[in-house]
Design a protein around this motif. Structure first.
Motif, PDB file in Angstrom:
ATOM      1  N   TYR A   4     -39.608 -51.674 -99.239  1.00 28.14           N
ATOM      2  CA  TYR A   4     -38.492 -50.763 -99.468  1.00 28.14           C
ATOM      3  C   TYR A   4     -38.318 -50.487-100.959  1.00 28.14           C
ATOM      4  CZ  TYR A   4     -37.392 -51.759 -94.621  1.00 28.14           C
ATOM      5  OH  TYR A   4     -37.466 -51.885 -93.270  1.00 28.14           O
ATOM      6  N   GLU A   5     -38.475 -51.523-101.781  1.00 30.35           N
ATOM      7  CA  GLU A   5     -38.368 -51.331-103.234  1.00 30.35           C
ATOM      8  C   GLU A   5     -39.508 -50.465-103.755  1.00 30.35           C
ATOM      9  OE1 GLU A   5     -36.007 -55.354-104.556  1.00 30.35           O
ATOM     10  OE2 GLU A   5     -38.160 -55.459-104.290  1.00 30.35           O
ATOM     11  N   MET A   6     -40.701 -50.669-103.209  1.00 30.38           N
ATOM     12  CA  MET A   6     -41.826 -49.834-103.625  1.00 30.38           C
ATOM     13  C   MET A   6     -41.601 -48.387-103.217  1.00 30.38           C
ATOM     14  SD  MET A   6     -45.228 -52.196-103.212  1.00 30.38           S
ATOM     15  CE  MET A   6     -44.878 -52.923-101.625  1.00 30.38           C
ATOM     16  N   ALA A   7     -41.015 -48.163-102.032  1.00 27.46           N
ATOM     17  CA  ALA A   7     -40.736 -46.802-101.580  1.00 27.46           C
ATOM     18  C   ALA A   7     -39.713 -46.110-102.476  1.00 27.46           C
ATOM     19  CB  ALA A   7     -40.241 -46.822-100.134  1.00 27.46           C
ATOM     20  N   GLU A  30     -31.520 -51.109-111.071  1.00 27.21           N
ATOM     21  CA  GLU A  30     -30.479 -51.625-110.176  1.00 27.21           C
ATOM     22  C   GLU A  30     -30.084 -50.581-109.148  1.00 27.21           C
ATOM     23  OE1 GLU A  30     -27.428 -52.888-112.868  1.00 27.21           O
ATOM     24  OE2 GLU A  30     -28.368 -54.833-113.178  1.00 27.21           O
ATOM     25  N   ARG A  31     -30.004 -49.320-109.557  1.00 26.65           N
ATOM     26  CA  ARG A  31     -29.690 -48.239-108.612  1.00 26.65           C
ATOM     27  C   ARG A  31     -30.795 -48.101-107.572  1.00 26.65           C
ATOM     28  NH1 ARG A  31     -27.352 -45.926-113.303  1.00 26.65           N
ATOM     29  NH2 ARG A  31     -29.278 -44.910-113.946  1.00 26.65           N
ATOM     30  N   ARG A  32     -32.029 -48.185-108.018  1.00 25.34           N
ATOM     31  CA  ARG A  32     -33.161 -48.079-107.085  1.00 25.34           C
ATOM     32  C   ARG A  32     -33.187 -49.256-106.116  1.00 25.34           C
ATOM     33  NH1 ARG A  32     -38.018 -46.045-111.093  1.00 25.34           N
ATOM     34  NH2 ARG A  32     -37.104 -44.015-111.562  1.00 25.34           N
ATOM     35  N   GLN A  33     -32.907 -50.461-106.614  1.00 20.89           N
ATOM     36  CA  GLN A  33     -32.880 -51.632-105.733  1.00 20.89           C
ATOM     37  C   GLN A  33     -31.749 -51.526-104.714  1.00 20.89           C
ATOM     38  OE1 GLN A  33     -32.804 -54.665-108.778  1.00 20.89           O
ATOM     39  NE2 GLN A  33     -34.912 -55.249-108.309  1.00 20.89           N
ATOM     40  N   ARG A  38     -30.117 -50.437 -99.058  1.00 20.43           N
ATOM     41  CA  ARG A  38     -29.477 -49.581 -98.051  1.00 20.43           C
ATOM     42  C   ARG A  38     -30.494 -49.108 -97.026  1.00 20.43           C
ATOM     43  NH1 ARG A  38     -26.848 -47.668-102.612  1.00 20.43           N
ATOM     44  NH2 ARG A  38     -28.216 -45.866-102.758  1.00 20.43           N
ATOM     45  N   SER A  39     -31.674 -48.715 -97.481  1.00 21.30           N
ATOM     46  CA  SER A  39     -32.730 -48.262 -96.576  1.00 21.30           C
ATOM     47  C   SER A  39     -33.123 -49.379 -95.620  1.00 21.30           C
ATOM     48  CB  SER A  39     -33.971 -47.820 -97.357  1.00 21.30           C
ATOM     49  OG  SER A  39     -33.694 -46.695 -98.131  1.00 21.30           O
ATOM     50  N   ARG A  41     -31.267 -51.888 -94.580  1.00 19.03           N
ATOM     51  CA  ARG A  41     -30.218 -52.133 -93.591  1.00 19.03           C
ATOM     52  C   ARG A  41     -30.182 -51.052 -92.527  1.00 19.03           C
ATOM     53  NH1 ARG A  41     -27.047 -53.576 -98.224  1.00 19.03           N
ATOM     54  NH2 ARG A  41     -26.139 -51.510 -98.170  1.00 19.03           N
ATOM     55  N   LEU A  42     -30.546 -49.825 -92.882  1.00 15.67           N
ATOM     56  CA  LEU A  42     -30.484 -48.714 -91.937  1.00 15.67           C
ATOM     57  C   LEU A  42     -31.703 -48.614 -91.031  1.00 15.67           C
ATOM     58  CD1 LEU A  42     -29.010 -45.967 -94.277  1.00 15.67           C
ATOM     59  CD2 LEU A  42     -27.802 -47.324 -92.554  1.00 15.67           C
ATOM     60  N   THR A  43     -32.782 -49.278 -91.401  1.00 10.67           N
ATOM     61  CA  THR A  43     -34.021 -49.213 -90.625  1.00 10.67           C
ATOM     62  C   THR A  43     -33.995 -50.298 -89.557  1.00 10.67           C
ATOM     63  OG1 THR A  43     -35.203 -48.448 -92.582  1.00 10.67           O
ATOM     64  CG2 THR A  43     -36.529 -49.276 -90.758  1.00 10.67           C
ATOM     65  N   PRO A  44     -34.108 -49.923 -88.282  1.00  5.95           N
ATOM     66  CA  PRO A  44     -34.107 -50.929 -87.231  1.00  5.95           C
ATOM     67  C   PRO A  44     -35.360 -51.783 -87.296  1.00  5.95           C
ATOM     68  CG  PRO A  44     -34.557 -48.763 -86.307  1.00  5.95           C
ATOM     69  CD  PRO A  44     -34.243 -48.574 -87.764  1.00  5.95           C
ATOM     70  N   ARG A  45     -35.206 -53.040 -87.012  1.00  2.74           N
ATOM     71  CA  ARG A  45     -36.346 -53.955 -87.002  1.00  2.74           C
ATOM     72  C   ARG A  45     -36.994 -53.907 -85.631  1.00  2.74           C
ATOM     73  NH1 ARG A  45     -34.525 -59.296 -90.342  1.00  2.74           N
ATOM     74  NH2 ARG A  45     -33.877 -58.180 -92.199  1.00  2.74           N
ATOM     75  N   ILE A  46     -38.314 -53.804 -85.641  1.00  4.42           N
ATOM     76  CA  ILE A  46     -39.076 -53.786 -84.398  1.00  4.42           C
ATOM     77  C   ILE A  46     -39.975 -55.018 -84.402  1.00  4.42           C
ATOM     78  CG2 ILE A  46     -40.777 -52.536 -83.034  1.00  4.42           C
ATOM     79  CD1 ILE A  46     -39.739 -49.965 -84.375  1.00  4.42           C
TER      80      ILE A  46
END
Length: 50
Positions: A4-7, A30-33, A38-39, A41-46
């Motif tokens: 997610y951080e790389m994205a 810090e804004r990017r992290q 947030r990304s 938390r919003l992405t469902p885990r499969i």
């Protein structure tokens, strides 16, 4: 560094020529992290497998 951080284009290392520029770059990281968190938390885990 998470996927997610790389994205969100987070950097592994930050450098600058003066303290003011360094502080600005660190705030941007810090804004990017935060956006990456947030990304995540919003992405469902499969789960795969049994």
């Amino acid at each position: 560094m998470t996927a997610y951080e790389m994205a969100e284009c987070c950097d592994r290392m930050v450098d600058a020529d003066d303290p003011g520029t360094l502080a600005e770059k660190l705030r941007e990281q810090e804004r990017r992290q935060a956006a990456a968190a947030r990304s995540r938390r919003l992405t469902p885990r499969i789960r795969s497998g049994p």
